[in-house]
Design an enzyme around this catalytic site. Structure first.
Site, PDB file in Angstrom:
ATOM      1  CE  LYS A 271       0.970   1.441   4.392  1.00  0.00           C
ATOM      2  NZ  LYS A 271       1.542   2.577   4.728  1.00  0.00           N
TER       3      LYS A 271
ATOM      4  N   PRO B  40       9.116  -4.080  -0.407  1.00  0.00           N
ATOM      5  CG  PRO B  40       9.860  -1.820  -0.977  1.00  0.00           C
ATOM      6  CD  PRO B  40       8.626  -3.143  -1.293  1.00  0.00           C
TER       7      PRO B  40
ATOM      8  N   GLY C 256       9.638  -0.437   4.729  1.00  0.00           N
ATOM      9  CA  GLY C 256       9.651   0.775   3.759  1.00  0.00           C
ATOM     10  C   GLY C 256       8.637   1.842   3.630  1.00  0.00           C
TER      11      GLY C 256
ATOM     12  CG  MET D 187       5.944   0.644   0.514  1.00  0.00           C
ATOM     13  SD  MET D 187       6.482   0.247  -1.306  1.00  0.00           S
ATOM     14  CE  MET D 187       4.775   0.425  -2.171  1.00  0.00           C
TER      15      MET D 187
ATOM     16  N   GLY E 248       4.471  -4.188   4.263  1.00  0.00           N
ATOM     17  CA  GLY E 248       4.692  -5.449   3.869  1.00  0.00           C
ATOM     18  C   GLY E 248       4.480  -6.489   4.879  1.00  0.00           C
ATOM     19  N   GLY E 249       4.889  -6.171   6.358  1.00  0.00           N
ATOM     20  CA  GLY E 249       4.512  -7.285   6.879  1.00  0.00           C
ATOM     21  C   GLY E 249       3.007  -7.280   7.282  1.00  0.00           C
ATOM     22  CB  SER E 250       0.063  -4.785   7.488  1.00  0.00           C
ATOM     23  OG  SER E 250       0.803  -4.009   8.535  1.00  0.00           O
ATOM     24  CB  ALA E 251       1.005  -6.980   2.718  1.00  0.00           C
TER      25      ALA E 251
ATOM     26  CG  ASP F  92      -1.077  -0.156   7.797  1.00  0.00           C
ATOM     27  OD1 ASP F  92      -1.836   0.801   8.107  1.00  0.00           O
ATOM     28  OD2 ASP F  92       0.253   0.007   7.497  1.00  0.00           O
TER      29      ASP F  92
HETATM   30  P1  ATP Z   1       4.183   0.234   7.826  1.00  0.00           P
HETATM   31  O1  ATP Z   1       4.047   0.753   6.490  1.00  0.00           O
HETATM   32  O2  ATP Z   1       2.759  -0.914   8.122  1.00  0.00           O
HETATM   33  O3  ATP Z   1       4.516   1.121   8.909  1.00  0.00           O
HETATM   34  P2  ATP Z   1       6.668  -1.065   7.009  1.00  0.00           P
HETATM   35  O4  ATP Z   1       6.274  -1.335   5.738  1.00  0.00           O
HETATM   36  O5  ATP Z   1       7.391   0.198   7.186  1.00  0.00           O
HETATM   37  O6  ATP Z   1       5.202  -0.976   7.974  1.00  0.00           O
HETATM   38  P3  ATP Z   1       7.415  -3.873   7.449  1.00  0.00           P
HETATM   39  O7  ATP Z   1       7.889  -4.045   6.122  1.00  0.00           O
HETATM   40  O8  ATP Z   1       5.921  -4.260   7.793  1.00  0.00           O
HETATM   41  O9  ATP Z   1       7.490  -2.214   7.738  1.00  0.00           O
HETATM   42  O10 ATP Z   1       8.130  -4.348   8.572  1.00  0.00           O
HETATM   43  C1  ATP Z   1       8.566  -3.405   9.878  1.00  0.00           C
HETATM   44  C2  ATP Z   1       9.146  -4.589  10.620  1.00  0.00           C
HETATM   45  O11 ATP Z   1       8.336  -5.731  10.981  1.00  0.00           O
HETATM   46  C3  ATP Z   1      10.297  -5.424  10.023  1.00  0.00           C
HETATM   47  O12 ATP Z   1      11.591  -4.636  10.217  1.00  0.00           O
HETATM   48  C4  ATP Z   1      10.404  -6.600  10.537  1.00  0.00           C
HETATM   49  O13 ATP Z   1      11.509  -6.848  11.452  1.00  0.00           O
HETATM   50  C5  ATP Z   1       9.044  -6.881  11.186  1.00  0.00           C
HETATM   51  N1  ATP Z   1       8.462  -8.061  10.457  1.00  0.00           N
HETATM   52  C6  ATP Z   1       7.675  -8.933  11.078  1.00  0.00           C
HETATM   53  N2  ATP Z   1       7.105  -9.677  10.078  1.00  0.00           N
HETATM   54  C7  ATP Z   1       7.211  -9.197   8.912  1.00  0.00           C
HETATM   55  C8  ATP Z   1       7.086  -9.631   7.568  1.00  0.00           C
HETATM   56  N3  ATP Z   1       6.211 -10.616   7.248  1.00  0.00           N
HETATM   57  N4  ATP Z   1       7.409  -8.870   6.656  1.00  0.00           N
HETATM   58  C9  ATP Z   1       8.332  -8.035   6.791  1.00  0.00           C
HETATM   59  N5  ATP Z   1       8.765  -7.559   8.138  1.00  0.00           N
HETATM   60  C10 ATP Z   1       8.114  -8.222   9.141  1.00  0.00           C
END
Ligand code: ATP
Length: 311
Positions: free
Chosen positions: A18, A103, A106, A108, A110-113, A145
């Site tokens: 997202k 990423p 980042g 975006m 990714g973890g929530s996805a 998210d």
């Molecule tokens: P948001 O935009 O929701 O704030 P983000 O994109 O900045 O999140 P994520 O990629 O979701 O950040 O990852 C944040 C941290 O969560 C990572 O540094 C990692 O340690 C942890 N994490 C736990 N599960 C996952 C996963 N499936 N994918 C990525 N990171 C994960």
């Protein structure tokens, strides 16, 4: 029993990243959370999550963005599977495989996805049969998210971002994402936002009419002008190079640019597919960014792409 009636032994779900087209952040509440008004937009940059029936719980991560993703119970996908098993009364371990293209850290989501994808995959595998609203409630408990990534598209988020409302949005948009080396921690960016604001009064966040009008008309130029993010100044304060990336993208013809969520990914909207390609090439050649990705939005939320039956 015919083979068609057997449950699947493995399910793969594709889930988008997202970008926040608008992210308005209120003053922190006593519980520490900041009330938000945001417009989420899903883009076709995908992770794929496969869950497979297994003798014990396990998780593995592969793909271009696998580095730094935890492969233990702290992975959001593992937490999502455990939570659904508890709620659904399921005692059937799964092995989770994540193919990571979104990423990490980042901005975006990714973890929530991956959490959203795992809920959909396990629900399908186990036949838990939860309703959409039950899945959304479970998703909200995993992260603000996560509910949006179940549905995707373009939607408004309030509360912590988990209270969703539909947005009248037309057309599709061409995006270029400028990736940065290293991530930004979401809590650190919120803390920096509070620090920069100091004692100044902060208005209750509510979506701007400019963004709603842009989305209703499907006009990429108007959308570019309406992009905004209250966390952008904080992200730039923690990573000053992001200011140069934004300047470079606009100079190379982007219709607008914004730090995505808590950063450090910067999202640029372009006039057309060709303009996005030109922009991506110019950004790469400039050396201002670590990597670029192109995508279009809106994209569908987490959806099953394969579910073979046991042979
Ligand atoms: P948001 O935009 O929701 O704030 P983000 O994109 O900045 O999140 P994520 O990629 O979701 O950040 O990852 C944040 C941290 O969560 C990572 O540094 C990692 O340690 C942890 N994490 C736990 N599960 C996952 C996963 N499936 N994918 C990525 N990171 C994960």
């Amino acid at each position: 029993m015919t083979s068609a009636a057997l449950p699947p032994s493995s399910v793969t779900v594709r889930v988008p990243a997202k970008v926040n087209l608008e992210l308005l952040v209120g003053a922190p509440r006593p519980d520490g959370y900041h009330p938000l008004a945001t417009v989420f937009h899903a883009v076709n940059l995908f992770d794929e999550v496969t869950v497979t029936t297994a003798p014990e719980w396990g998780i593995a991560v592969s793909g271009p963005q696998a580095l730094g993703v935890p492969v233990d119970g702290t992975n959001l996908a593992a937490r999502a599977a455990q939570r659904l098993a508890e709620v659904g009364g399921v005692d059937e371990p799964v092995h989770i495989t994540i193919r990571k293209d979104i990423p990490v850290a980042g901005g975006m989501a990714g973890g929530s996805a991956d959490a959203a994808a795992t809920l959909v995959a396990c629900d399908h595998l186990w036949g838990t049969g939860l309703s959409r609203s039950e899945l959304e409630e479970l998703a909200a408990g995993l992260g603000s998210d996560v509910p949006f990534l179940l549905g995707g598209g373009t939607a408004m988020g309030s509360g912590r971002g988990e209270v969703l409302a539909p947005v009248l949005a037309r057309g599709s948009y061409h995006w270029v994402f400028a990736l940065s080396e290293g991530g930004l921690s979401t809590p650190a960016v919120y803390a920096e936002c509070d620090r920069l604001r100091g004692d100044r009064p902060v208005p209750e966040p509510s979506p701007s009419p400019e963004m709603m009008t842009a989305l209703r008309s499907g006009d990429a130029r108007a959308l570019g002008a309406a992009l905004s993010n209250d966390l952008q100044a904080a992200a730039i304060s923690l990573m000053p190079a992001l200011g140069d990336v934004l300047d470079a993208g606009l100079e190379f013809g982007a219709l607008g640019g914004v730090v995505s969520g808590s950063g450090p990914t910067v999202a640029f909207v372009a006039e057309s597919n060709e303009a996005a390609l030109d922009l991506a090439v110019s950004l790469t050649a400039s050396g201002a960014v670590q990597d670029v990705r192109r995508a279009t939005g809106p994209a569908h939320g987490a959806h099953v792409i394969s579910s073979p039956r046991p042979g």
